[in-house]
Motif scaffolding. Structure first.
Motif, PDB file in Angstrom:
ATOM      1  N   MET A 100       7.559  -5.372   7.330  1.00  0.00           N
ATOM      2  CA  MET A 100       6.443  -5.136   6.424  1.00  0.00           C
ATOM      3  C   MET A 100       5.703  -3.850   6.797  1.00  0.00           C
ATOM      4  SD  MET A 100       5.397  -6.239   3.671  1.00  0.00           S
ATOM      5  CE  MET A 100       5.909  -7.756   2.910  1.00  0.00           C
ATOM      6  N   HIS A 101       5.531  -3.627   8.108  1.00  0.00           N
ATOM      7  CA  HIS A 101       4.842  -2.416   8.558  1.00  0.00           C
ATOM      8  C   HIS A 101       5.610  -1.167   8.115  1.00  0.00           C
ATOM      9  CE1 HIS A 101       2.522  -0.249  11.936  1.00  0.00           C
ATOM     10  NE2 HIS A 101       3.046   0.643  11.139  1.00  0.00           N
ATOM     11  N   THR A 102       6.923  -1.185   8.290  1.00  0.00           N
ATOM     12  CA  THR A 102       7.731  -0.026   7.887  1.00  0.00           C
ATOM     13  C   THR A 102       7.630   0.184   6.378  1.00  0.00           C
ATOM     14  OG1 THR A 102       9.230  -0.572   9.708  1.00  0.00           O
ATOM     15  CG2 THR A 102      10.009   1.054   8.096  1.00  0.00           C
ATOM     16  N   LEU A 104       5.071  -0.314   4.553  1.00  0.00           N
ATOM     17  CA  LEU A 104       3.810   0.358   4.219  1.00  0.00           C
ATOM     18  C   LEU A 104       3.921   1.878   4.352  1.00  0.00           C
ATOM     19  CD1 LEU A 104       0.901  -1.869   5.595  1.00  0.00           C
ATOM     20  CD2 LEU A 104       1.979  -1.842   3.335  1.00  0.00           C
ATOM     21  N   HIS A 105       4.769   2.345   5.294  1.00  0.00           N
ATOM     22  CA  HIS A 105       5.005   3.796   5.379  1.00  0.00           C
ATOM     23  C   HIS A 105       5.655   4.297   4.088  1.00  0.00           C
ATOM     24  CE1 HIS A 105       4.018   4.850   9.608  1.00  0.00           C
ATOM     25  NE2 HIS A 105       4.165   3.560   9.787  1.00  0.00           N
ATOM     26  N   LEU A 106       6.595   3.538   3.558  1.00  0.00           N
ATOM     27  CA  LEU A 106       7.230   3.927   2.295  1.00  0.00           C
ATOM     28  C   LEU A 106       6.205   3.917   1.162  1.00  0.00           C
ATOM     29  CD1 LEU A 106      10.625   1.995   2.487  1.00  0.00           C
ATOM     30  CD2 LEU A 106      10.117   4.351   3.191  1.00  0.00           C
ATOM     31  N   PRO A 198       1.045   9.874  12.190  1.00  0.00           N
ATOM     32  CA  PRO A 198       0.809   9.241  13.486  1.00  0.00           C
ATOM     33  C   PRO A 198       0.777   7.725  13.329  1.00  0.00           C
ATOM     34  CG  PRO A 198      -0.822  10.952  13.049  1.00  0.00           C
ATOM     35  CD  PRO A 198      -0.090  10.690  11.766  1.00  0.00           C
ATOM     36  N   CYS A 199       1.461   7.011  14.207  1.00  0.00           N
ATOM     37  CA  CYS A 199       1.446   5.546  14.151  1.00  0.00           C
ATOM     38  C   CYS A 199       1.911   4.982  15.478  1.00  0.00           C
ATOM     39  CB  CYS A 199       2.338   5.029  13.023  1.00  0.00           C
ATOM     40  SG  CYS A 199       2.139   3.246  12.778  1.00  0.00           S
ATOM     41  N   GLY A 200       1.168   4.016  15.985  1.00  0.00           N
ATOM     42  CA  GLY A 200       1.525   3.389  17.254  1.00  0.00           C
ATOM     43  C   GLY A 200       2.137   2.011  17.090  1.00  0.00           C
ATOM     44  N   THR A 202       4.896  -1.085  15.445  1.00  0.00           N
ATOM     45  CA  THR A 202       6.323  -1.378  15.619  1.00  0.00           C
ATOM     46  C   THR A 202       7.022  -1.319  14.263  1.00  0.00           C
ATOM     47  OG1 THR A 202       5.993  -3.770  15.406  1.00  0.00           O
ATOM     48  CG2 THR A 202       5.889  -2.845  17.629  1.00  0.00           C
ATOM     49  N   HIS A 203       8.220  -0.734  14.261  1.00  0.00           N
ATOM     50  CA  HIS A 203       8.960  -0.481  13.016  1.00  0.00           C
ATOM     51  C   HIS A 203      10.416  -0.844  13.176  1.00  0.00           C
ATOM     52  CE1 HIS A 203       5.722   2.509  13.619  1.00  0.00           C
ATOM     53  NE2 HIS A 203       5.424   2.261  12.363  1.00  0.00           N
ATOM     54  N   VAL A 204      11.103  -1.071  12.046  1.00  0.00           N
ATOM     55  CA  VAL A 204      12.553  -1.248  12.084  1.00  0.00           C
ATOM     56  C   VAL A 204      13.232   0.120  12.193  1.00  0.00           C
ATOM     57  CG1 VAL A 204      12.568  -3.451  10.863  1.00  0.00           C
ATOM     58  CG2 VAL A 204      12.659  -1.315   9.548  1.00  0.00           C
TER      59      VAL A 204
HETATM   60 ZN   LIG Z   1       3.663   2.537  11.452  1.00  0.00          ZN
END
Ligand SMILES: [Zn+2]
Length: 234
Positions: A100-102, A104-106, A198-200, A202-204
């Motif tokens: 889900m976090h990844t 949001l980048h899209l 910038p992002c700290g 966790t991503h796939v």
């Molecule tokens: Zn991120």
């Protein structure tokens, strides 16, 4: 404290020594547990020690840089200082959060306008955008997101210096959350040619792992603020 999730978000457990315990929780010398931050919830899981399992119900940041506090369930017997434990996250939950976090980048790449807020939870997420006058279309955003997911783009973290970031302020998409600086370096998340910021969290490793998603609803939150809610497709 070694933050293993920062270099490899796929590691589910590690061996660690207990370094401190107080009313807030348990510190270890290294951990796979991600502490709540950047809109992503803290990990849950278990610390396996000599006296049995200690359920961890949340993970939060401490005061010092890179300090991670593992919050135990109330009433469980605590480990001893110096004891070696196996720290193991609830991987199924974490992997859903990573997907889900990844996503949001899209979403940042698909929707024009600055991000003014956001939240990730288990199975759903939302971002708020400052989009003056623009009407956002649910079906169009869903289709664009799934096209980027199916294209299976590589997702790569890398580090730049504070000075390099200062030279490229356009990298900061979020108006309300500025990336931490002053530690000399900033972690960038790069989805090749699509999103760089910038992002700290966790991503796939590849966007294909996200799976099919849908825009559940778009809410008006103020004159030019639009809240886009994403869910995994049923
Ligand atoms: Zn991120």
């Amino acid at each position: 404290m070694t933050l293993i999730f920062r270099d490899d978000a796929y590691i589910r457990s590690c061996s660690a020594a207990v370094t401190a315990i107080d009313e807030r929780g348990i510190r270890l010398d290294s951990t796979v547990f991600y502490p709540m931050g950047g809109g992503q919830p803290g990990d849950t899981g278990v610390l396996r020690g000599g006296n049995g399992d200690i359920a961890i119900v949340d993970t939060i940041k401490g005061v010092a840089p890179d300090e991670v506090i593992h919050v135990p369930a109330s009433g469980v017997p605590l480990p001893a200082i110096g004891e070696t434990v196996t720290a193991e996250i609830d991987w199924e939950r974490r992997y859903r959060l990573m997907r889900m976090h990844t996503c949001l980048h899209l979403l940042c790449a698909v929707v024009p306008g600055a991000v003014t807020g956001g939240q990730i939870s288990d199975g759903k997420a939302r971002l708020d955008f400052d989009v003056p006058g623009a009407a956002l279309d649910k079906e169009e955003i869903t289709a664009k997101l799934n096209a980027l997911i199916v294209a299976d783009h590589a997702v790569t973290p890398r580090w730049i210096t504070d000075a390099e970031l200062a030279e490229h302020p356009e990298l900061v998409r979020t108006m309300t959350v500025k990336p931490p600086s002053g530690q000399g370096r900033v972690r960038l998340l790069d989805i090749g040619g699509i999103d760089l910021q910038p992002c700290g969290g966790t991503h796939v490793r590849r966007t294909g792992e996200i799976g099919t998603v849908a825009v559940a609803k778009i809410e008006n939150k103020g004159k030019q603020n639009r809240r886009v809610n994403i869910v995994f497709a049923p």
